[in-house]
Write an enzyme that holds these catalytic residues in place. Structure first.
Site, PDB file in Angstrom:
ATOM      1  N   ASP A  64     -56.618 -35.469  -6.136  1.00  0.00           N
ATOM      2  CA  ASP A  64     -57.471 -36.247  -6.750  1.00  0.00           C
ATOM      3  C   ASP A  64     -58.745 -35.677  -7.231  1.00  0.00           C
ATOM      4  OD1 ASP A  64     -58.740 -36.536  -4.733  1.00  0.00           O
ATOM      5  OD2 ASP A  64     -58.627 -38.412  -5.103  1.00  0.00           O
ATOM      6  N   TYR A  66     -62.805 -35.940  -8.580  1.00  0.00           N
ATOM      7  CA  TYR A  66     -64.016 -35.670  -7.785  1.00  0.00           C
ATOM      8  C   TYR A  66     -64.505 -37.597  -7.810  1.00  0.00           C
ATOM      9  CZ  TYR A  66     -65.138 -31.145  -7.794  1.00  0.00           C
ATOM     10  OH  TYR A  66     -64.771 -29.650  -7.494  1.00  0.00           O
ATOM     11  N   PHE A  77     -61.354 -29.365  -9.725  1.00  0.00           N
ATOM     12  CA  PHE A  77     -62.989 -28.673  -9.221  1.00  0.00           C
ATOM     13  C   PHE A  77     -63.711 -28.358  -9.498  1.00  0.00           C
ATOM     14  CE2 PHE A  77     -58.865 -27.401  -6.523  1.00  0.00           C
ATOM     15  CZ  PHE A  77     -58.959 -27.381  -5.443  1.00  0.00           C
ATOM     16  N   HIS A 186     -56.935 -24.605   1.636  1.00  0.00           N
ATOM     17  CA  HIS A 186     -57.845 -25.202   1.082  1.00  0.00           C
ATOM     18  C   HIS A 186     -59.652 -24.991   0.721  1.00  0.00           C
ATOM     19  CE1 HIS A 186     -60.023 -28.274  -1.433  1.00  0.00           C
ATOM     20  NE2 HIS A 186     -59.372 -28.773  -1.803  1.00  0.00           N
TER      21      HIS A 186
END
Length: 224
Positions: A64, A66, A77, A186
């Site tokens: 989701d 930031y 990202f 991740h």
């Protein structure tokens, strides 16, 4: 909410008519009116609008947006110029440095990737300020699953980079033999040393694209 402005609108048109999307739309509008939500409403669909469905070569799937001020702008990202590079993105840059000898840039603005055919998508497209994953379960997952399935149904090579358990859960949806699914932990500081570092996804991606007659992605983000 912003609108889709390219062929994604046609690919996802059925979703806009489903009951879940109407509920999602109303929920998101209410959230923006009552509290601080990221990204800005006009940037919710930036990933789709920068990378049309027929131009997609690579999907990088985040969770989701930031959730701190000035960070989210609709690309997973990525942050805009002038915003500090988040830890997960810095680890992505470190992996690129190791794999391809790229330098680590002074910014986290990934629009260059999007314009080359890298769909920078999150599974959830909005979030309340200071509250990670706060819009999980309101309907975005069904919408972004539909987008992933639309890619899976295309008769063309696509590389999927699935990092972390949330993204990797989508692998079972992907069965197109012309496409490549890459999975790894991740890139966050909590999990990057469990196999994200050394995954060689960027090398494998470009080798696959080249083998299928497509231009490789220039992963170098330049200094500003």
């Amino acid at each position: 909410m912003s609108a889709l402005i390219n062929d994604w609108e046609k690919a996802l048109s059925k979703e806009f008519k489903k009951p879940y999307y109407l509920k999602l739309y109303n929920t998101v509008r209410s959230e923006y009116s009552k509290t601080t939500v990221y990204p800005p409403s006009e940037e919710i669909f930036t990933a789709f609008n920068l990378t049309d469905i027929n131009d997609v070569k690579v999907l990088i799937l985040g969770q989701d947006p930031y959730h701190e001020p000035g960070q989210a702008h609709g690309l997973s990202f990525s942050v805009k110029p002038g915003v500090a590079i988040p830890p997960s993105l810095l680890n992505i840059y470190k992996e690129l440095e190791d794999e391809l000898s790229l330098y680590i840039p002074n910014n986290g603005y990934l629009e260059k990737w999007a314009k080359q055919g890298v769909l920078m998508l999150n599974t959830v497209l909005t979030v309340r300020a200071h509250n990670a994953n706060s819009h999980k379960g309101i309907g975005w997952e069904e919408f972004t699953d539909a987008a992933i399935m639309a890619l899976n149904e295309l008769d063309k090579p696509i590389v999927y980079m699935l990092w972390g358990s949330n993204a990797r859960s989508k692998a079972k949806m992907l069965n197109n033999k012309k496409q490549l699914v890459l999975e790894a932990p991740h890139p966050s500081p909590l999990s990057s040393y469990r196999g994200f570092f050394g995954c060689n996804h960027f090398i494998k991606c470009n080798e696959f694209l080249k083998a299928n007659g497509l231009s490789e992605i220039d992963w170098q983000i330049e200094n500003i």
